[in-house]
Design an enzyme around this catalytic site. Structure first.
Site, mmCIF file in Angstrom:
data_model
loop_
_atom_site.group_PDB
_atom_site.id
_atom_site.type_symbol
_atom_site.label_atom_id
_atom_site.label_comp_id
_atom_site.label_asym_id
_atom_site.label_seq_id
_atom_site.Cartn_x
_atom_site.Cartn_y
_atom_site.Cartn_z
ATOM 1 N N ASP A 112 0.831 -1.199 0.000
ATOM 2 C CA ASP A 112 0.000 0.000 0.000
ATOM 3 C C ASP A 112 0.870 1.256 0.000
ATOM 4 O O ASP A 112 1.944 1.282 0.595
ATOM 5 C CB ASP A 112 -0.903 -0.002 1.236
ATOM 6 C CG ASP A 112 -2.070 0.971 1.104
ATOM 7 O OD1 ASP A 112 -2.346 1.417 -0.022
ATOM 8 O OD2 ASP A 112 -2.701 1.272 2.129
ATOM 9 N N ASN B 48 -9.737 -2.739 -7.217
ATOM 10 C CA ASN B 48 -8.928 -1.873 -8.085
ATOM 11 C C ASN B 48 -9.526 -1.697 -9.474
ATOM 12 O O ASN B 48 -9.153 -0.773 -10.209
ATOM 13 C CB ASN B 48 -7.497 -2.417 -8.218
ATOM 14 C CG ASN B 48 -6.694 -2.277 -6.936
ATOM 15 O OD1 ASN B 48 -5.746 -3.023 -6.709
ATOM 16 N ND2 ASN B 48 -7.072 -1.321 -6.093
#
Length: 307
Positions: A33, A81
């Site tokens: 991340d 995503n």
């Protein structure tokens, strides 16, 4: 001058951390991340953040190989995503395609006998990505020293829900006996099939959540979790060593708790069972503080044996 001093200090710190470790987890899973936030901090495009993150991935694979980790799983692209802007998605797909092919042709990958596998609903990915997956998997299919699992189009909760629905439908239709629903049966249906249970999950970027990452393989194994603030492109070898130190501390705590429970059980048993106490004590002694079992030792030594 300052950079040189910083390198020397960082190197000394890494050596100190490594000396504190007694080994390494078998399977490490990483939630990578912070690529976009890193790019924003650098005043660069989002794609540059993703590319910098890909460079970190190569380093982490190298570090894991050196430390004796046998399996590394990377959360590269989640099902969520797909909701990102089309331009960003396409750039990510291009980068994943490029890196999969580069990894498959890398001398280090072949020298270390790394087997590359994609996990997730890969049929949702563009053809160029699927072709790169097939290329990387075929080029490394014979290796088994270190597994590199790349999670693409992956979502843990959705995956478990899909498996549950399939099993329920088959059971309702008489195709599957409920008694045949075993751990092995469920694992055979998962798209994510790492070869080992997850020992340690690392998440970079400061958020303290695991985002449905490998829930079956990690939570069932009670994996240790390490959250750290550096964005993925900033993740360092020292960060990895600190994560492994956290894993080892948790393992030691677990062993100590188990041994203390065993000690409490021994204190509670009747006289007849005390004859077995010395043997059991020996199994747990190294996991407990000095003196923890002394009272049990004394009882076991003084208790008369039945003839």
């Amino acid at each position: 001058m300052l950079r040189r001093v910083r390198r020397l200090v960082d190197g000394a710190y890494e050596r100190l951390l490594e000396r504190e470790l007694s080994g390494a987890p078998t399977h490490v899973a990483v939630i990578q991340d912070g690529n976009r936030r890193y790019a924003r901090k650098q005043g660069a495009e989002k794609t540059e953040g993703h590319r910098a993150g890909a460079d970190t991935t190569e380093q982490v694979l190298h570090w894991c190989g050196d430390l004796g980790v046998e399996e590394l799983t990377l959360y590269a692209f989640s099902t969520e995503n797909f909701e990102r802007p089309r331009e960003e998605r396409e750039a990510l797909f291009d980068l994943v395609t490029e890196k999969l092919r580069a990894f498959a042709d890398s001398e280090e990958v072949h020298d270390r006998a790394v087997r590359i596998r994609a996990i997730g609903e890969t049929e949702q990915l563009p053809e160029r990505v699927r072709d790169a997956i097939a290329y990387a998997e075929s080029r490394t299919a014979e290796y088994d020293d270190l597994y590199l699992n790349v999670a693409l189009a992956y979502g843990g909760r959705a995956e478990l829900l899909g498996v549950a629905r399939d099993i329920a439908a088959e059971a309702a239709g008489g195709e599957l006996d409920p008694e045949d629903v075993t751990v092995d049966e469920i694992e055979s249906r998962l798209t994510a099939r790492p070869t080992r249970a997850v020992d340690l999950i690392i998440r970079t970027g400061g958020d303290e959540r695991t985002s449905n990452f490998l829930p079956w393989h990690a939570n069932g194994n009670e994996a240790a979790v390490y959250f750290c603030t550096p964005y993925w492109p900033e993740f360092s070898r020292a960060d990895l060593l600190r994560a492994i130190r956290t894993y080892e501390s948790r393992q030691e705590s677990w062993r100590r708790t188990r041994a203390q429970r065993a000690a409490a059980l021994l204190r509670a048993v009747g006289d007849a069972e005390l004859q077995e106490a010395p043997r059991v004590i020996g199994r747990f002694r190294e996991s407990l503080p000095d003196g923890e079992l002394d009272d049990i030792d004394e009882s076991a030594e003084t208790e008369p044996r039945a003839d």
